[in-house]
Every structure is written in C-alpha cells, then in structure tokens.
Motif scaffolding. Sequence first.
Motif, PDB file in Angstrom:
ATOM      1  N   MET A   1       0.814  -1.192   0.000  1.00 33.97           N
ATOM      2  CA  MET A   1       0.000   0.000   0.000  1.00 33.97           C
ATOM      3  C   MET A   1       0.862   1.264   0.000  1.00 33.97           C
ATOM      4  SD  MET A   1      -3.165   0.264  -0.222  1.00 33.97           S
ATOM      5  CE  MET A   1      -4.645   1.025   0.195  1.00 33.97           C
ATOM      6  N   LYS A   2       2.021   1.181   0.687  1.00 34.94           N
ATOM      7  CA  LYS A   2       2.879   2.360   0.794  1.00 34.94           C
ATOM      8  C   LYS A   2       3.384   2.814  -0.573  1.00 34.94           C
ATOM      9  CE  LYS A   2       6.676  -0.675   2.066  1.00 34.94           C
ATOM     10  NZ  LYS A   2       7.475  -1.158   3.160  1.00 34.94           N
ATOM     11  N   TYR A   3       3.680   1.855  -1.470  1.00 33.25           N
ATOM     12  CA  TYR A   3       4.155   2.236  -2.796  1.00 33.25           C
ATOM     13  C   TYR A   3       3.019   2.662  -3.711  1.00 33.25           C
ATOM     14  CZ  TYR A   3       8.838   1.101  -1.436  1.00 33.25           C
ATOM     15  OH  TYR A   3      10.042   1.120  -0.797  1.00 33.25           O
ATOM     16  N   LEU A   4       1.810   2.210  -3.433  1.00 30.63           N
ATOM     17  CA  LEU A   4       0.643   2.719  -4.146  1.00 30.63           C
ATOM     18  C   LEU A   4       0.461   4.200  -3.812  1.00 30.63           C
ATOM     19  CD1 LEU A   4      -1.928   2.427  -5.864  1.00 30.63           C
ATOM     20  CD2 LEU A   4      -3.106   1.720  -3.774  1.00 30.63           C
ATOM     21  N   PHE A   5       0.558   4.536  -2.522  1.00 34.70           N
ATOM     22  CA  PHE A   5       0.457   5.939  -2.109  1.00 34.70           C
ATOM     23  C   PHE A   5       1.560   6.778  -2.742  1.00 34.70           C
ATOM     24  CE2 PHE A   5      -1.712   4.502   2.041  1.00 34.70           C
ATOM     25  CZ  PHE A   5      -2.976   4.634   1.480  1.00 34.70           C
ATOM     26  N   LEU A   6       2.771   6.251  -2.763  1.00 35.06           N
ATOM     27  CA  LEU A   6       3.886   6.983  -3.370  1.00 35.06           C
ATOM     28  C   LEU A   6       3.652   7.157  -4.873  1.00 35.06           C
ATOM     29  CD1 LEU A   6       6.585   8.376  -2.930  1.00 35.06           C
ATOM     30  CD2 LEU A   6       7.700   6.149  -3.214  1.00 35.06           C
ATOM     31  N   GLY A   7       3.159   6.126  -5.525  1.00 35.64           N
ATOM     32  CA  GLY A   7       2.850   6.219  -6.958  1.00 35.64           C
ATOM     33  C   GLY A   7       1.772   7.248  -7.250  1.00 35.64           C
ATOM     34  N   LEU A   8       0.740   7.283  -6.405  1.00 37.85           N
ATOM     35  CA  LEU A   8      -0.309   8.296  -6.569  1.00 37.85           C
ATOM     36  C   LEU A   8       0.252   9.695  -6.352  1.00 37.85           C
ATOM     37  CD1 LEU A   8      -3.268   6.490  -4.779  1.00 37.85           C
ATOM     38  CD2 LEU A   8      -3.124   7.063  -7.215  1.00 37.85           C
ATOM     39  N   ALA A   9       1.125   9.845  -5.361  1.00 35.03           N
ATOM     40  CA  ALA A   9       1.749  11.146  -5.103  1.00 35.03           C
ATOM     41  C   ALA A   9       2.570  11.598  -6.307  1.00 35.03           C
ATOM     42  CB  ALA A   9       2.622  11.079  -3.853  1.00 35.03           C
ATOM     43  N   ILE A  10       3.322  10.691  -6.885  1.00 30.36           N
ATOM     44  CA  ILE A  10       4.145  11.023  -8.055  1.00 30.36           C
ATOM     45  C   ILE A  10       3.253  11.405  -9.233  1.00 30.36           C
ATOM     46  CG2 ILE A  10       5.736  10.077  -9.775  1.00 30.36           C
ATOM     47  CD1 ILE A  10       6.876   8.336  -7.404  1.00 30.36           C
ATOM     48  N   THR A  11       2.228  10.609  -9.470  1.00 30.86           N
ATOM     49  CA  THR A  11       1.307  10.874 -10.585  1.00 30.86           C
ATOM     50  C   THR A  11       0.645  12.237 -10.432  1.00 30.86           C
ATOM     51  OG1 THR A  11       0.888   8.508 -10.855  1.00 30.86           O
ATOM     52  CG2 THR A  11      -0.735  10.015 -11.803  1.00 30.86           C
ATOM     53  N   LEU A  12       0.157  12.534  -9.233  1.00 27.76           N
ATOM     54  CA  LEU A  12      -0.494  13.821  -9.009  1.00 27.76           C
ATOM     55  C   LEU A  12       0.492  14.986  -9.080  1.00 27.76           C
ATOM     56  CD1 LEU A  12      -3.027  12.769  -6.251  1.00 27.76           C
ATOM     57  CD2 LEU A  12      -3.570  13.533  -8.579  1.00 27.76           C
ATOM     58  N   GLU A  13       1.740  14.750  -8.688  1.00 27.83           N
ATOM     59  CA  GLU A  13       2.755  15.803  -8.803  1.00 27.83           C
ATOM     60  C   GLU A  13       3.020  16.135 -10.270  1.00 27.83           C
ATOM     61  OE1 GLU A  13       6.489  17.711  -9.379  1.00 27.83           O
ATOM     62  OE2 GLU A  13       6.295  15.565  -9.761  1.00 27.83           O
ATOM     63  N   VAL A  14       3.086  15.107 -11.104  1.00 26.58           N
ATOM     64  CA  VAL A  14       3.304  15.322 -12.540  1.00 26.58           C
ATOM     65  C   VAL A  14       2.102  16.036 -13.155  1.00 26.58           C
ATOM     66  CG1 VAL A  14       3.624  14.147 -14.761  1.00 26.58           C
ATOM     67  CG2 VAL A  14       4.909  13.392 -12.752  1.00 26.58           C
TER      68      VAL A  14
END
Length: 109
Positions: A1-14
């Motif tokens: 789950m932690k890497y899903l959150f990180l992936g969402l954060a990266i996607t939203l940052e882009v």
Amino acid sequence: MKYLFLGLAITLEVIGSSFLKASDGFSKLLPSIITFIALVGCFFFFSQALKSIPLGIAYAIWAGLGIVLTAAVSVVIFKQTLDLPAILGILLIITGVIVMNVFSKTNAH
C-alpha cells in the motif's frame, strides 16, 4: 500500500506540474484549479507513504521519478526538446533511484 500511495503522489505531482505550465502563471482558471487540487492530493498521498517509507528514500523516489515523468510530459504534450546533457541527467536520476531501491539497506520494503 505504501508504494501505491507513493505512486499516486508522483502521478499527481506530474499532473500538477503539467497543469501549472498550462495555467500560464495562474492566468487561466481551470488549469489553475487542477494544479491546486492535484498538488494537495499529491502531498496527501505522499504523507501517507511517509508513514512507512523513510523520508530520504521516499523523497528521492518522488522527486526523481517526478522529474523524469515531468520531462517526458514536456516532450510529448508541450513539444519541448531535451538536449543530450538533459537526457544523460535523466538517465543518471533513473539509475540513482534503481541503485537506492536495489542496494540500499535504508529502504523499507
């Protein structure tokens, strides 16, 4: 789950960075609103990832992949070009993220 959150954060940052460019200095309302929403969501999900990923590792991955993906968006969407030093720098960033994830004992997998 932690890497899903990180992936969402990266996607939203882009997304936020891309719409920041499209907002034309916050002079266009809809891209400005999307920028704010995406960046608030980005930091929310990043904060959730930080509950279980060390800050230094999470930030390096977030920033590194954010740079790489934002550069890709700039080429594909905004038709900007990258010269050889920029491409080499991006390859070094990708290499650094891989080295940290594969070899670092700091990383909390």
